[in-house]
Design a protein around this motif. Structure first.
Motif, PDB file in Angstrom:
ATOM      1  N   GLN A 296       2.285 -35.466  25.100  1.00  0.00           N
ATOM      2  CA  GLN A 296       2.300 -36.118  24.404  1.00  0.00           C
ATOM      3  C   GLN A 296       3.660 -35.828  23.563  1.00  0.00           C
TER       4      GLN A 296
ATOM      5  N   PRO B 221       1.182 -40.329  20.771  1.00  0.00           N
ATOM      6  CA  PRO B 221       0.403 -41.341  21.020  1.00  0.00           C
ATOM      7  C   PRO B 221       0.487 -43.462  20.399  1.00  0.00           C
TER       8      PRO B 221
ATOM      9  N   SER C 235       2.232 -44.415  22.818  1.00  0.00           N
ATOM     10  CA  SER C 235       1.623 -45.310  24.693  1.00  0.00           C
ATOM     11  C   SER C 235       0.952 -46.186  24.000  1.00  0.00           C
ATOM     12  N   THR C 236       0.663 -46.386  22.411  1.00  0.00           N
ATOM     13  CA  THR C 236      -0.535 -47.235  22.390  1.00  0.00           C
ATOM     14  C   THR C 236       0.426 -48.872  22.430  1.00  0.00           C
TER      15      THR C 236
ATOM     16  N   LEU D  68       0.828 -49.928  26.222  1.00  0.00           N
ATOM     17  CA  LEU D  68      -0.898 -49.902  27.130  1.00  0.00           C
ATOM     18  C   LEU D  68      -0.096 -51.605  27.223  1.00  0.00           C
TER      19      LEU D  68
ATOM     20  N   CYS E 273      11.055 -44.634  24.443  1.00  0.00           N
ATOM     21  CA  CYS E 273       9.310 -44.310  24.019  1.00  0.00           C
ATOM     22  C   CYS E 273       8.987 -45.242  25.587  1.00  0.00           C
TER      23      CYS E 273
ATOM     24  N   TYR F  17      10.029 -41.341  27.713  1.00  0.00           N
ATOM     25  CA  TYR F  17       8.633 -40.673  27.521  1.00  0.00           C
ATOM     26  C   TYR F  17       7.255 -41.310  28.442  1.00  0.00           C
ATOM     27  N   GLY F  18       7.586 -42.378  28.810  1.00  0.00           N
ATOM     28  CA  GLY F  18       6.186 -42.884  29.533  1.00  0.00           C
ATOM     29  C   GLY F  18       6.625 -42.191  31.028  1.00  0.00           C
TER      30      GLY F  18
ATOM     31  N   ASN G  31       4.933 -38.299  30.326  1.00  0.00           N
ATOM     32  CA  ASN G  31       4.269 -37.967  30.206  1.00  0.00           C
ATOM     33  C   ASN G  31       3.273 -38.373  31.296  1.00  0.00           C
TER      34      ASN G  31
END
Length: 480
Positions: free
Chosen positions: A173, A203, A206-207, A210, A282, A286-287, A290
């Motif tokens: 991450q 993080p 990611s939040t 989600l 992001c 990144y997703g 990750n």
């Protein structure tokens, strides 16, 4: 009586098997089967067995009441699946996550590029802009990755030396997020400054992502009743993650001057460009990293073990001897085993498992055995993990074979690798929906494995949790 032939296919034309059940309750039943009673793999395989077909009708999550229409034609073979890339036959408007569309409030009120069809003028501008800023910063990616990866190595080694767990998942991450932003925006997101993200950038991304995926991903670790009520009963409000998004947006608006200036030169509104840049880096890039970096590490550990690790270490070490001991594009060209391992990772468990498209017209669809009539307006859906395990294309498809893509015969299989929303051998353009950063993803995935085995001869892993919620920790790391 022999089955009728279609006018455009030599395969028998038959009705698409399967049904959607009763209104509302049929979709709910399929959703419960998908998440709780059968699980993802059995959900598809049981219907393949029942209908004796790799093309069938079914309801896809999230289903009512969160989705307007969950009914799809499911495609799980190599012959039928590529129609999802054919933008002359399918529309890709607002189908990025399938049978529902998250609120645009997650993205400052804009329909970002991922939700646009290539026929939309804005798609052309936004994707071309993405090509432009990736090309301008191409030279930055490998050096920035190396710097960020080295920082994580120090963390792992320090934790292990102190008897602590060395989290692969947590450090991915950090370095996957940081190297992307450093390469494109030339600013460390963790560095002090008016919009600094500290160590929360990855993080937070990611939040924010989600809630946009939770209705179709499932397996959050919550009790079943709680997960159903929280994620698939009503749309999840963006307000729950607004502070995370605002921090990310503020960072890009503050430090993304170069790519944002490039966007304005193409006539793209700066705020809209900021929302898209955030999504590109992001969510998309990144997703994907990750997800994939821990997975490919786990595959090497689980299916290759020390023997494969030592072979990779030797190959990487020899390849970088001619490039000053560092990983470069030139060095990667001399790592055929590593290249094959990465492609096998994309095949074995594609980081983007779901693809959707809505039929623009009536047309004939084929699988390996039959042909089917598709009507305009019907939603088509492909589950890529099964497509990538099609036994008619891949020998021993359920096994992770590190050398599968090596040599002339291995090269012939690359057109059947579809992880990027298109065949690996085709070029991404503004006219299609193939991932704009396809080549970047392949290259940086190879760089990740190369950097790992340049520094370490082998490793062992501990895995906590199961399925999509599992976390990986290094148990040992043997330095080169």
């Amino acid at each position: 009586m022999a089955a009728p032939k279609s006018e455009t296919s030599t395969r028998p034309l038959i009705p698409i098997p399967g049904d959607y059940g009763l209104p509302f309750s049929g979709a709910v039943k399929d959703r419960l089967d998908y998440f709780w009673f059968q699980g993802e793999d059995k959900f598809y395989k049981s219907r393949m067995d029942k209908y004796k077909s790799t093309v069938f009708r079914v309801n896809m999550p999230p289903g009512p009441p969160i989705a307007d229409d969950s009914r799809v034609i499911c495609l799980v073979d190599q012959k039928s699946f590529p129609v999802l890339f054919d933008v002359s036959k399918v529309e890709k408007k607002d189908v990025f996550v399938g049978t529902y569309v998250p609120s645009t409030k997650f993205n400052s009120g804009f329909r970002v590029c991922a939700y646009l069809d290539p026929s939309e003028e804005k798609h052309t501008k936004l994707k071309q802009w993405c090509f432009n800023f990736l090309a301008r910063n191409g030279k930055n990616f490998i050096p920035e990755f190396h710097a960020c990866f080295e920082q994580s190595c120090v963390e792992w080694e320090t934790d292990l030396a102190n008897g602590k767990k060395a989290s692969l998942s947590a450090e991915v991450q950090q370095f996957a997020f940081n190297f992307l932003l450093r390469a494109i925006c030339h600013q460390d997101p963790a560095a002090p400054g008016p919009a600094s993200l500290g160590k929360h950038g990855g993080p937070d991304a990611s939040t924010w992502a989600l809630p946009q995926l939770a209705p179709i991903v499932g397996n959050t670790g919550l009790p079943h009743a709680v997960e159903e009520a929280a994620f698939r009963t009503v749309p999840i409000p963006s307000l729950l993650v607004q502070n995370k998004y605002d921090a990310l947006f503020n960072w890009f608006k503050t430090y993304g001057k170069e790519p944002l200036d490039m966007a304005e030169e193409l006539g793209i509104d700066r705020n809209e460009a900021t929302a898209n840049l955030l999504f590109f880096l992001c969510f998309n890039a990144y997703g994907g990293f990750n997800i994939f970096f821990p997975e490919i590490t786990g595959f090497i550990h689980q299916f290759g073990g020390p023997e494969l690790m030592h072979e990779l270490h030797d190959e990487v070490t020899k390849a970088v001897a001619a490039t000053g001991g560092v990983v470069t594009l030139g060095a990667l060209q001399n790592m055929p085993l590593l290249r094959s391992v990465v492609y096998e990772g994309f095949r074995f468990k594609p980081p983007v498992p779901y693809q959707y498209g809505k039929a623009k017209c009536d047309f004939i669809l084929e699988n390996h055995e039959n042909s089917f009539q598709v009507k305009k307006g019907e939603m088509l859906y492909g589950f890529q993990p099964l497509v990538m395990h099609d036994p008619k294309v891949f020998e021993r498809p359920g096994e992770f074979l590190p050398r599968r893509f090596m040599g002339p015969e291995g090269e012939k299989l690359l057109p059947h690798v579809f992880w990027s929303n298109g065949p690996e051998t085709e070029k991404t353009t503004v006219q299609n929906k193939q991932c704009a950063g396809k080549q970047l993803v392949v290259t940086m995935s190879q760089v990740f494995v190369a950097e790992l085995f340049l520094r370490y001869k082998d490793f062992t892993l501990d895995i906590e949790g199961t399925g999509k919620g599992s976390k990986l920790f290094f148990h040992t790391l043997t330095k080169a």
